[in-house]
Design a protein around this motif. Structure first.
Motif, PDB file in Angstrom:
ATOM      1  N   GLY A  86       0.789  -1.224   0.000  1.00 31.60           N
ATOM      2  CA  GLY A  86       0.000   0.000   0.000  1.00 31.60           C
ATOM      3  C   GLY A  86       0.822   1.276   0.000  1.00 31.60           C
ATOM      4  N   GLU A  87       2.036   1.225   0.550  1.00 30.72           N
ATOM      5  CA  GLU A  87       2.819   2.460   0.689  1.00 30.72           C
ATOM      6  C   GLU A  87       3.005   3.173  -0.638  1.00 30.72           C
ATOM      7  OE1 GLU A  87       6.491   1.798   2.793  1.00 30.72           O
ATOM      8  OE2 GLU A  87       5.439   0.538   4.251  1.00 30.72           O
ATOM      9  N   THR A  88       3.595   2.452  -1.609  1.00 30.50           N
ATOM     10  CA  THR A  88       3.869   3.092  -2.894  1.00 30.50           C
ATOM     11  C   THR A  88       2.580   3.425  -3.628  1.00 30.50           C
ATOM     12  OG1 THR A  88       4.332   0.837  -3.537  1.00 30.50           O
ATOM     13  CG2 THR A  88       6.181   2.361  -3.524  1.00 30.50           C
ATOM     14  N   LEU A  89       1.606   2.512  -3.573  1.00 29.65           N
ATOM     15  CA  LEU A  89       0.367   2.725  -4.317  1.00 29.65           C
ATOM     16  C   LEU A  89      -0.406   3.920  -3.793  1.00 29.65           C
ATOM     17  CD1 LEU A  89      -0.862  -0.890  -4.920  1.00 29.65           C
ATOM     18  CD2 LEU A  89      -0.545   0.894  -6.636  1.00 29.65           C
ATOM     19  N   GLY A  90      -0.462   4.041  -2.473  1.00 31.33           N
ATOM     20  CA  GLY A  90      -1.184   5.157  -1.881  1.00 31.33           C
ATOM     21  C   GLY A  90      -0.572   6.485  -2.284  1.00 31.33           C
ATOM     22  N   LEU A  91       0.754   6.532  -2.233  1.00 32.23           N
ATOM     23  CA  LEU A  91       1.463   7.756  -2.601  1.00 32.23           C
ATOM     24  C   LEU A  91       1.215   8.083  -4.066  1.00 32.23           C
ATOM     25  CD1 LEU A  91       3.279   9.753  -1.194  1.00 32.23           C
ATOM     26  CD2 LEU A  91       5.246   8.527  -2.085  1.00 32.23           C
ATOM     27  N   ALA A  92       1.253   7.047  -4.918  1.00 29.50           N
ATOM     28  CA  ALA A  92       1.046   7.267  -6.348  1.00 29.50           C
ATOM     29  C   ALA A  92      -0.357   7.820  -6.604  1.00 29.50           C
ATOM     30  CB  ALA A  92       1.252   5.962  -7.114  1.00 29.50           C
ATOM     31  N   ALA A  93      -1.342   7.261  -5.910  1.00 27.89           N
ATOM     32  CA  ALA A  93      -2.716   7.719  -6.107  1.00 27.89           C
ATOM     33  C   ALA A  93      -2.850   9.185  -5.715  1.00 27.89           C
ATOM     34  CB  ALA A  93      -3.671   6.877  -5.274  1.00 27.89           C
ATOM     35  N   PHE A  94      -2.264   9.495  -4.602  1.00 29.86           N
ATOM     36  CA  PHE A  94      -2.176  10.848  -4.095  1.00 29.86           C
ATOM     37  C   PHE A  94      -1.635  11.816  -5.129  1.00 29.86           C
ATOM     38  CE2 PHE A  94      -1.299  13.040  -0.105  1.00 29.86           C
ATOM     39  CZ  PHE A  94      -2.222  12.401   0.671  1.00 29.86           C
ATOM     40  N   VAL A  95      -0.422  11.482  -5.617  1.00 33.07           N
ATOM     41  CA  VAL A  95       0.270  12.350  -6.568  1.00 33.07           C
ATOM     42  C   VAL A  95      -0.545  12.459  -7.853  1.00 33.07           C
ATOM     43  CG1 VAL A  95       2.364  12.626  -7.929  1.00 33.07           C
ATOM     44  CG2 VAL A  95       2.515  11.820  -5.595  1.00 33.07           C
ATOM     45  N   ALA A  96      -1.069  11.320  -8.327  1.00 32.51           N
ATOM     46  CA  ALA A  96      -1.839  11.334  -9.570  1.00 32.51           C
ATOM     47  C   ALA A  96      -3.055  12.238  -9.437  1.00 32.51           C
ATOM     48  CB  ALA A  96      -2.271   9.912  -9.926  1.00 32.51           C
ATOM     49  N   ALA A  97      -3.730  12.150  -8.299  1.00 30.34           N
ATOM     50  CA  ALA A  97      -4.936  12.948  -8.112  1.00 30.34           C
ATOM     51  C   ALA A  97      -4.608  14.438  -8.120  1.00 30.34           C
ATOM     52  CB  ALA A  97      -5.628  12.565  -6.807  1.00 30.34           C
ATOM     53  N   ILE A  98      -3.483  14.801  -7.521  1.00 33.78           N
ATOM     54  CA  ILE A  98      -3.141  16.230  -7.462  1.00 33.78           C
ATOM     55  C   ILE A  98      -2.649  16.729  -8.813  1.00 33.78           C
ATOM     56  CG2 ILE A  98      -1.637  17.930  -6.406  1.00 33.78           C
ATOM     57  CD1 ILE A  98      -1.623  15.985  -3.988  1.00 33.78           C
ATOM     58  N   ILE A  99      -1.834  15.903  -9.477  1.00 33.85           N
ATOM     59  CA  ILE A  99      -1.338  16.313 -10.796  1.00 33.85           C
ATOM     60  C   ILE A  99      -2.520  16.555 -11.733  1.00 33.85           C
ATOM     61  CG2 ILE A  99      -0.129  15.536 -12.849  1.00 33.85           C
ATOM     62  CD1 ILE A  99       1.790  14.054 -11.087  1.00 33.85           C
ATOM     63  N   GLY A 100      -3.470  15.636 -11.698  1.00 33.31           N
ATOM     64  CA  GLY A 100      -4.594  15.751 -12.611  1.00 33.31           C
ATOM     65  C   GLY A 100      -5.544  16.864 -12.220  1.00 33.31           C
ATOM     66  N   GLY A 101      -5.656  17.136 -10.968  1.00 31.22           N
ATOM     67  CA  GLY A 101      -6.630  18.128 -10.521  1.00 31.22           C
ATOM     68  C   GLY A 101      -7.579  17.479  -9.546  1.00 31.22           C
ATOM     69  N   PHE A 102      -7.541  17.965  -8.348  1.00 32.98           N
ATOM     70  CA  PHE A 102      -8.240  17.319  -7.254  1.00 32.98           C
ATOM     71  C   PHE A 102      -9.749  17.308  -7.450  1.00 32.98           C
ATOM     72  CE2 PHE A 102      -6.369  15.201  -4.109  1.00 32.98           C
ATOM     73  CZ  PHE A 102      -6.725  15.488  -2.811  1.00 32.98           C
ATOM     74  N   ASN A 103     -10.257  18.294  -8.180  1.00 33.76           N
ATOM     75  CA  ASN A 103     -11.711  18.399  -8.225  1.00 33.76           C
ATOM     76  C   ASN A 103     -12.322  17.814  -9.494  1.00 33.76           C
ATOM     77  OD1 ASN A 103     -10.796  20.361  -9.914  1.00 33.76           O
ATOM     78  ND2 ASN A 103     -11.227  22.042  -8.483  1.00 33.76           N
ATOM     79  N   GLN A 104     -11.573  16.997 -10.211  1.00 37.03           N
ATOM     80  CA  GLN A 104     -12.096  16.404 -11.435  1.00 37.03           C
ATOM     81  C   GLN A 104     -11.758  14.925 -11.474  1.00 37.03           C
ATOM     82  OE1 GLN A 104     -13.271  18.027 -14.630  1.00 37.03           O
ATOM     83  NE2 GLN A 104     -13.947  19.508 -13.107  1.00 37.03           N
ATOM     84  N   ALA A 105     -12.756  14.067 -11.662  1.00 38.81           N
ATOM     85  CA  ALA A 105     -12.473  12.643 -11.786  1.00 38.81           C
ATOM     86  C   ALA A 105     -11.621  12.399 -13.026  1.00 38.81           C
ATOM     87  CB  ALA A 105     -13.773  11.857 -11.869  1.00 38.81           C
ATOM     88  N   ARG A 106     -11.911  13.164 -14.088  1.00 34.78           N
ATOM     89  CA  ARG A 106     -11.150  13.035 -15.331  1.00 34.78           C
ATOM     90  C   ARG A 106      -9.671  13.324 -15.078  1.00 34.78           C
ATOM     91  NH1 ARG A 106     -12.194  17.101 -19.460  1.00 34.78           N
ATOM     92  NH2 ARG A 106     -13.348  17.930 -17.703  1.00 34.78           N
ATOM     93  N   GLY A 107      -9.411  14.315 -14.255  1.00 37.45           N
ATOM     94  CA  GLY A 107      -8.039  14.703 -13.960  1.00 37.45           C
ATOM     95  C   GLY A 107      -7.257  13.567 -13.338  1.00 37.45           C
ATOM     96  N   ALA A 108      -7.880  12.840 -12.414  1.00 40.06           N
ATOM     97  CA  ALA A 108      -7.188  11.734 -11.752  1.00 40.06           C
ATOM     98  C   ALA A 108      -6.828  10.657 -12.769  1.00 40.06           C
ATOM     99  CB  ALA A 108      -8.061  11.165 -10.647  1.00 40.06           C
ATOM    100  N   MET A 109      -7.706  10.423 -13.744  1.00 43.70           N
ATOM    101  CA  MET A 109      -7.395   9.425 -14.773  1.00 43.70           C
ATOM    102  C   MET A 109      -6.170   9.843 -15.561  1.00 43.70           C
ATOM    103  SD  MET A 109     -11.188   8.605 -16.238  1.00 43.70           S
ATOM    104  CE  MET A 109     -12.550   8.303 -15.122  1.00 43.70           C
ATOM    105  N   VAL A 110      -6.195  11.087 -16.044  1.00 41.87           N
ATOM    106  CA  VAL A 110      -5.047  11.588 -16.816  1.00 41.87           C
ATOM    107  C   VAL A 110      -3.788  11.553 -15.964  1.00 41.87           C
ATOM    108  CG1 VAL A 110      -4.087  13.609 -17.962  1.00 41.87           C
ATOM    109  CG2 VAL A 110      -6.501  13.033 -18.254  1.00 41.87           C
ATOM    110  N   GLY A 111      -3.905  12.028 -14.723  1.00 37.98           N
ATOM    111  CA  GLY A 111      -2.748  12.060 -13.827  1.00 37.98           C
ATOM    112  C   GLY A 111      -2.174  10.676 -13.608  1.00 37.98           C
ATOM    113  N   GLY A 112      -3.027   9.703 -13.401  1.00 35.62           N
ATOM    114  CA  GLY A 112      -2.574   8.337 -13.145  1.00 35.62           C
ATOM    115  C   GLY A 112      -1.800   7.777 -14.316  1.00 35.62           C
ATOM    116  N   VAL A 113      -2.360   7.908 -15.516  1.00 33.77           N
ATOM    117  CA  VAL A 113      -1.705   7.367 -16.706  1.00 33.77           C
ATOM    118  C   VAL A 113      -0.369   8.071 -16.941  1.00 33.77           C
ATOM    119  CG1 VAL A 113      -1.888   7.138 -19.200  1.00 33.77           C
ATOM    120  CG2 VAL A 113      -3.856   6.627 -17.756  1.00 33.77           C
ATOM    121  N   LEU A 114      -0.395   9.397 -16.815  1.00 34.69           N
ATOM    122  CA  LEU A 114       0.825  10.188 -17.000  1.00 34.69           C
ATOM    123  C   LEU A 114       1.916   9.728 -16.036  1.00 34.69           C
ATOM    124  CD1 LEU A 114       1.571  12.704 -18.711  1.00 34.69           C
ATOM    125  CD2 LEU A 114       1.144  14.057 -16.673  1.00 34.69           C
TER     126      LEU A 114
END
Lengths: 331, 292
Positions: B219-247
């Motif tokens: 969970g350590e690495t995955l949780g951090l990755a999810a965190f970072v992906a969500a912020i990179i993409g934009g916290f207030n958009q579900a679409r943003g998290a998808m883009v952030g995750g793939v990126l």
């Protein structure tokens, strides 16, 4: 100013007497634990400033302790006098805290939490990978203990008194800061940032200061930690340590002056007391924290305060009840 | 060139997993202001539900996987909301943050103490063999993972954008008060968000465990990755998290190969700091206005 409750006064005297006389009846390990408590409390005091008074989450307090510890270990190893290294640790962590907070506090939400999270992991990678400087995963051994006013602190007892006096000094600095107009601005920020801003408090600068000073406390704690433990390695300062410090402050009671003292004590003593549970200690501790947060999010000291308030209101309603019959009879 | 393609595909596969986890993470944040620090453990633990179903109950893998998802929905969705989030929400963000930190510790220790501290082999969706496309060798596993994850992300996107229920959930996320005025049952929508988050985590868990093995520290690495992906993409958009995750997934894999394996973990974090500096609302996010 609030009047000091006589019970609190007596309690304070007992605690002080215990802390001063502890080396007489504790074994060396017990003294070492108490010294560790003093050092950890300094770091937690700093975090309480960031968290409890300025209302920002920092997930890098442990990393700042590590930064201070490494700075002190490397500098004293290179022959620099201890107190120069000690000051340098504090100044460095203050400066880095300022640089981290500056961008993060430009925006709303808990962005500082994320930036400090990133910093904490980055610092760990640096400590682990830059072997030429930090000796990598093997850590730094044989860190010398300082000589204070001509007294060598090589024995645990002497170092304990040194750490304790540092704790008193830092606690005093913090107490003074909170009571100064400056500290009042911190509290105003926590209670209502918008209102504080409209009253002319520069929200961003004060929050930044709180965070930077809080980080510097961690740096100083690190400068004490290195000679106390005499061996440092990157793993001790991972994110887990920062999280532990955060839990300490909240378990003790964020925003209460005595909260960090309590939290650090619980965090150090509980593993010793729960030793009979063996491997299940962390499981029990984490379950306790979840329960505590659900029932009393203001921490252990919050419970104490709640009981006190309940007693005061009971006493008040008893007084009203005593008056009530005379009021009805006059009608 | 072919090695670049390989890296790209494996990056996409990792990224799709990150996206699954990050979408759930940002959905929770939007609808209930829950910053879930245990999100990584939410991905770690369903694999063990499945393993228990296989080993203890003696079920076959597909049925065990379904049971794993169902248990995850119940425990990490409903129970998590009722027992941990609901009582604490009125106290503000901070106690909940601390509580989820403690919860992540709890889940990690529970798996270590009651199951095993060793990495456990986990049955995979497809038999492991290599597939050659245009002269480049790909592992069937990562291709299958990519396909499943993309289908799930696509389905979720379709659900949120094009169904009535999905739009009601989005309305709840964006403005609960107006949503309530319009007659949306806000409470039920929030519960659905928790359910969706737990199911996404369970799917991610089943997809990723054959590759990384099921271990209590996953969970350590995955949780951090999810965190970072969500912020990179934009916290207030579900679409943003998808883009952030793939990126993030692609970047992670490319950097490990071309920049430095030692500092691989640093790259997403540096990206995070840069994003916060120059585009704090995230790549896809809207600027949030504050009301006084």
């Amino acid at each position: 100013m609030k009047r000091v409750h006589p019970l609190a006064l007596i309690g304070g005297v007992i605690v002080a007497a215990f802390l001063l006389s502890a080396p007489m009846f504790l074994k060396s390990y017990g003294i070492y634990l108490l010294a560790l408590w003093a050092v950890t409390t300094i770091a937690a005091l700093g975090l309480n400033l960031t968290l409890g008074y300025a209302g920002q989450i920092s997930l890098a307090q442990g990393a700042f302790v590590g930064l201070g510890a490494y700075t002190t270990a490397l500098m004293t190893g290179a022959g620099v006098p201890y107190f120069v290294a000690f000051l340098a640790s504090g100044v460095l962590t203050f400066a880095i805290g300022w640089c981290l907070g500056y961008p993060a506090l430009r925006v709303q939400h808990h962005f500082l939490a994320f930036v400090t999270l990133a910093f904490s992991t980055l610092l760990f990678l640096l400590m682990r990978n830059e072997q030429w400087l930090t000796n990598g995963i093997y850590g730094i051994n044989d860190i010398r203990r300082p000589t204070v006013f001509g007294i060598s602190t090589n024995k645990n007892t002497e170092f304990y008194y040194f750490a304790l006096s540092m704790l008193v000094a830092f606690a005093f600095i913090k107490w003074w800061m909170i009571r100064s107009p400056w500290g009042r601005a911190f509290i105003a920020l926590r209670e209502n940032p918008l209102r504080a801003a409209s009253l002319g408090v520069n929200v961003r600068r004060y929050t930044l200061m709180a965070f930077a000073i809080g980080s510097a406390f961690a740096g100083f704690a690190g400068a004490l930690y290195a000679p106390l433990v005499q061996f440092i390695e990157p793993n001790s300062f991972q994110l887990t340590y920062s999280l532990k410090l955060l839990l300490m402050v909240l378990v003790g009671g964020a925003g209460y002056f005595l909260g960090p003292f309590m939290g650090a004590l619980i965090d150090l003593l509980l593993p010793e007391w729960l030793r009979f549970t063996q491997g299940y200690y962390l499981l029990i501790y984490s379950a306790l924290v979840v329960t505590l947060m659900a029932f009393c999010p203001t921490g252990v000291l919050g419970i104490v305060e709640r009981i006190r308030e309940a007693r005061i209101s009971r006493a008040a309603s008893a007084a009203r009840a005593a008056q009530a019959p005379s009021a009805t009879s006059s009608n | 060139m072919s090695s670049f393609l390989q890296l790209l595909v494996s990056g996409l596969a990792t990224g799709a997993i990150y996206a699954l986890v990050a979408v759930g993470f940002s959905l929770l944040w939007q609808t209930s202001q829950t910053i879930n620090f245990a999100q990584g453990e939410f991905v770690m633990i369903p694999a063990f539900f499945v393993l228990v179903a296989i080993k203890v109950l003696g079920l076959s893998f597909p049925i065990a996987a379904l049971i794993g998802i169902a248990v995850a929905a119940l425990v990490l969705g409903v129970l998590f909301k009722r027992v941990i989030v609901d009582p604490m929400l009125k106290h503000g963000v901070l106690p909940l943050v601390v509580s989820t930190i403690a919860l992540s510790l709890f889940m990690r220790e529970a798996v270590k103490d009651f199951y095993s501290s060793q990495a456990q082999p986990f049955p995979s969706l497809v038999a492991d063999h290599d597939i050659t496309i245009f002269g480049t060798v790909f592992s069937a596993q990562s291709l299958a993972l990519l396909v499943v994850a993309l289908v799930v992300v696509g389905a979720l996107h379709g659900f949120l954008q094009h169904t009535r229920l999905g739009r009601m959930m989005q309305a709840t996320a964006q403005n609960p008060t107006v949503a309530r005025i319009l007659g949306i049952e806000v409470e039920r929508m929030i519960l659905y968000t928790f359910l969706i988050n737990s199911i996404l985590c369970a799917i991610a868990s089943i997809l990723i465990s054959p590759i990384y093995l099921a271990k209590f520290t996953n969970g350590e690495t995955l949780g951090l990755a999810a965190f970072v992906a969500a912020i990179i993409g934009g916290f207030n958009q579900a679409r943003g998290a998808m883009v952030g995750g793939v990126l993030l997934g692609i970047l992670d894999n490319l950097c490990a190969a071309y920049v430095s394996a030692q500092y691989r973990a640093a790259v997403p974090l540096l990206l995070l700091v840069v994003i916060i500096l120059f585009r704090p609302q995230g790549l896809m996010g809207r600027v949030e206005e504050r009301t006084v």
